[in-house]
Write a protein that holds these residues in place. Structure first.
Motif, mmCIF file in Angstrom:
data_model
loop_
_atom_site.group_PDB
_atom_site.id
_atom_site.type_symbol
_atom_site.label_atom_id
_atom_site.label_comp_id
_atom_site.label_asym_id
_atom_site.label_seq_id
_atom_site.Cartn_x
_atom_site.Cartn_y
_atom_site.Cartn_z
ATOM 1 N N UNK A 125 -16.149 86.995 -47.648
ATOM 2 C CA UNK A 125 -15.313 88.098 -47.172
ATOM 3 C C UNK A 125 -13.963 88.074 -47.884
ATOM 4 N N UNK A 126 -13.361 86.896 -47.952
ATOM 5 C CA UNK A 126 -12.071 86.764 -48.636
ATOM 6 C C UNK A 126 -12.177 87.193 -50.096
ATOM 7 N N UNK A 127 -13.293 86.832 -50.730
ATOM 8 C CA UNK A 127 -13.448 87.095 -52.152
ATOM 9 C C UNK A 127 -13.515 88.560 -52.509
ATOM 10 N N UNK A 128 -13.958 89.395 -51.575
ATOM 11 C CA UNK A 128 -14.034 90.831 -51.836
ATOM 12 C C UNK A 128 -12.804 91.583 -51.339
ATOM 13 N N UNK A 129 -11.850 90.889 -50.756
ATOM 14 C CA UNK A 129 -10.640 91.524 -50.246
ATOM 15 C C UNK A 129 -9.534 91.476 -51.290
ATOM 16 N N UNK A 130 -8.890 92.623 -51.520
ATOM 17 C CA UNK A 130 -7.784 92.671 -52.473
ATOM 18 C C UNK A 130 -6.594 91.860 -51.997
ATOM 19 N N UNK A 131 -6.488 91.646 -50.687
ATOM 20 C CA UNK A 131 -5.351 90.926 -50.122
ATOM 21 C C UNK A 131 -5.489 89.415 -50.277
ATOM 22 N N UNK A 132 -6.710 88.912 -50.350
ATOM 23 C CA UNK A 132 -6.928 87.472 -50.328
ATOM 24 C C UNK A 132 -7.578 86.979 -51.621
ATOM 25 N N UNK A 133 -8.848 86.739 -51.573
ATOM 26 C CA UNK A 133 -9.550 86.101 -52.672
ATOM 27 C C UNK A 133 -10.182 84.813 -52.181
ATOM 28 N N UNK A 134 -11.375 84.530 -52.658
ATOM 29 C CA UNK A 134 -12.049 83.297 -52.264
ATOM 30 C C UNK A 134 -11.308 82.101 -52.850
ATOM 31 N N UNK A 135 -11.278 81.037 -52.093
ATOM 32 C CA UNK A 135 -10.576 79.829 -52.517
ATOM 33 C C UNK A 135 -11.600 78.730 -52.758
ATOM 34 N N UNK A 136 -11.682 78.245 -53.993
ATOM 35 C CA UNK A 136 -12.618 77.157 -54.248
ATOM 36 C C UNK A 136 -12.126 75.871 -53.588
ATOM 37 N N UNK A 137 -10.809 75.746 -53.374
ATOM 38 C CA UNK A 137 -10.283 74.603 -52.648
ATOM 39 C C UNK A 137 -10.740 74.599 -51.198
ATOM 40 N N UNK A 138 -10.733 75.786 -50.576
ATOM 41 C CA UNK A 138 -11.247 75.902 -49.201
ATOM 42 C C UNK A 138 -12.730 75.562 -49.154
ATOM 43 N N UNK A 139 -13.482 76.073 -50.136
ATOM 44 C CA UNK A 139 -14.923 75.826 -50.159
ATOM 45 C C UNK A 139 -15.220 74.338 -50.313
ATOM 46 N N UNK A 140 -14.451 73.657 -51.153
ATOM 47 C CA UNK A 140 -14.647 72.215 -51.329
ATOM 48 C C UNK A 140 -14.328 71.476 -50.036
ATOM 49 N N UNK A 141 -13.226 71.859 -49.371
ATOM 50 C CA UNK A 141 -12.852 71.212 -48.116
ATOM 51 C C UNK A 141 -13.896 71.472 -47.038
ATOM 52 N N UNK A 142 -14.415 72.697 -46.976
ATOM 53 C CA UNK A 142 -15.472 73.011 -46.008
ATOM 54 C C UNK A 142 -16.699 72.130 -46.225
ATOM 55 N N UNK A 143 -17.118 72.045 -47.479
ATOM 56 C CA UNK A 143 -18.297 71.244 -47.807
ATOM 57 C C UNK A 143 -18.069 69.766 -47.512
ATOM 58 N N UNK A 144 -16.864 69.282 -47.829
ATOM 59 C CA UNK A 144 -16.549 67.882 -47.592
ATOM 60 C C UNK A 144 -16.581 67.548 -46.101
ATOM 61 N N UNK A 145 -16.083 68.469 -45.267
ATOM 62 C CA UNK A 145 -16.104 68.233 -43.825
ATOM 63 C C UNK A 145 -17.520 68.151 -43.286
ATOM 64 N N UNK A 146 -18.380 69.043 -43.758
ATOM 65 C CA UNK A 146 -19.779 69.005 -43.339
ATOM 66 C C UNK A 146 -20.460 67.726 -43.810
ATOM 67 N N UNK A 147 -20.236 67.348 -45.062
ATOM 68 C CA UNK A 147 -20.852 66.140 -45.603
ATOM 69 C C UNK A 147 -20.320 64.880 -44.925
ATOM 70 N N UNK A 148 -19.084 64.924 -44.442
ATOM 71 C CA UNK A 148 -18.514 63.764 -43.761
ATOM 72 C C UNK A 148 -19.262 63.488 -42.463
ATOM 73 N N UNK A 149 -19.668 64.538 -41.790
ATOM 74 C CA UNK A 149 -20.493 64.363 -40.590
ATOM 75 C C UNK A 149 -21.921 63.962 -40.973
ATOM 76 N N UNK A 150 -22.512 64.709 -41.899
ATOM 77 C CA UNK A 150 -23.898 64.452 -42.307
ATOM 78 C C UNK A 150 -24.055 63.031 -42.839
ATOM 79 N N UNK A 151 -23.109 62.593 -43.676
ATOM 80 C CA UNK A 151 -23.199 61.282 -44.300
ATOM 81 C C UNK A 151 -23.113 60.141 -43.306
#
Length: 293
Positions: A125-151
């Motif tokens: 959603x952020x990536x298609x918005x002119x006001x925002x933009x997708x953040x690869x830093x956010x995506x990495x943090x999201x993935x890391x949080x999930x993997x921290x539980x899974x691991x």
């Protein structure tokens, strides 16, 4: 201001993804619980995404998918928020799937995938918005949080290190209430100066003696003196943005379970918070002791 990780997950604790194999199991508990859970989760996810699109993004123009680099903003405290949200979204999904009768291996896997899908949906959603933009830093943090539980579940079959959150009010929202919040509920979400994110380690899980099961040690991170996202802009305006590091004791309330499901649920949510406790803070080269932080 980009949407905070709290805004992104506050209505999205449960999601649809359960595999065909999970659905095909015929235990009595699953017959009673899993199908309604899938239907309710699918409905909640759909309604949440439609509502999010209308309430948050409809006021801004759409454009082609693009990225926005916000990795230097807020001294990365917002990235800890994404990590924290993804971890607990995964944890909550795992507990709910367990309740529905899904086996441990599948519940961990599918709650992790569901968490990833939920968090990634918002970045799209952020990536298609002119006001925002997708953040690869956010995506990495999201993935890391999930993997921290899974691991941890895969390695130890339990959670030994839990991300936690604490908040204290500051005077900074008075300077920019439109950005940092005009009331307490907004400030908890938006005032990064008052947020602290912790990694709480249950020592008894690593060293059986002499540590009691409820006693943890926690390392915390935060920032201060920021009313703009960009560090240099704060300095230009006469502020002194600094990182804050903490060492504190903590309490693992999950070690104590009652016969009441309501009480146990309350314990689960309270255990996501770092309760006030003595703490040592390091800010630049300065050390400060807090009796309760």
């Amino acid at each position: 201001m980009k949407m905070t990780p709290w805004n992104k997950t506050i209505t999205l604790l449960v999601l649809l993804l359960v595999s065909y194999n999970c659905r095909a199991q015929d235990s009595l508990k699953q017959q009673k619980r899993l199908k309604p859970l899938i239907i309710a989760s699918a409905g909640a996810y759909t309604i949440s995404m439609i509502g999010l699109n209308h309430l948050w993004y409809s006021d801004y123009e759409r454009e082609g998918f693009h990225f926005f680099n916000d990795n230097n903003e807020w001294n990365q405290v917002d990235k800890f928020g994404h990590f924290y949200s993804a971890f607990h979204l995964t944890s909550g999904g795992d507990r709910i799937l367990h309740w529905a009768g899904v086996g441990s291996e599948k519940s961990i896997l599918w709650s992790s995938l569901a968490s990833t899908l939920v968090m990634t949906s918002i970045e799209v959603f952020d990536g298609f918005s002119a006001e925002y933009g997708a953040s690869y830093g956010d995506a990495i943090a999201n993935t890391a949080g999930t993997l921290f539980y899974f691991g941890q579940q895969k390695l130890w079959n339990e959670i030994r290190i839990q991300p936690k959150f604490s908040f204290r009010t500051t005077h900074y929202p008075d300077l920019r209430p439109e950005l940092l919040g005009s009331n307490l509920s907004e400030q908890i979400l938006k005032d990064y100066n008052g947020q602290t994110y912790w990694f709480s380690v249950n020592l008894s899980k690593f060293i059986k003696k002499p540590f009691p099961k409820w006693l943890n040690i926690a390392a915390g991170y935060g920032t201060t003196d920021m009313i703009y996202a960009d560090k240099d802009q704060n300095i230009e305006m006469g502020f002194n943005p600094r990182r804050r590091y903490f060492l504190s004791i903590d309490f693992d309330l999950s070690e104590y379970q009652s016969h009441s499901k309501v009480v146990n649920t309350l314990i689960y949510f309270v255990n996501m918070i770092h309760l006030p406790a003595p703490a040592l803070e390091m800010r630049d080269d300065e050390l400060k002791f807090h009796f309760f932080y």
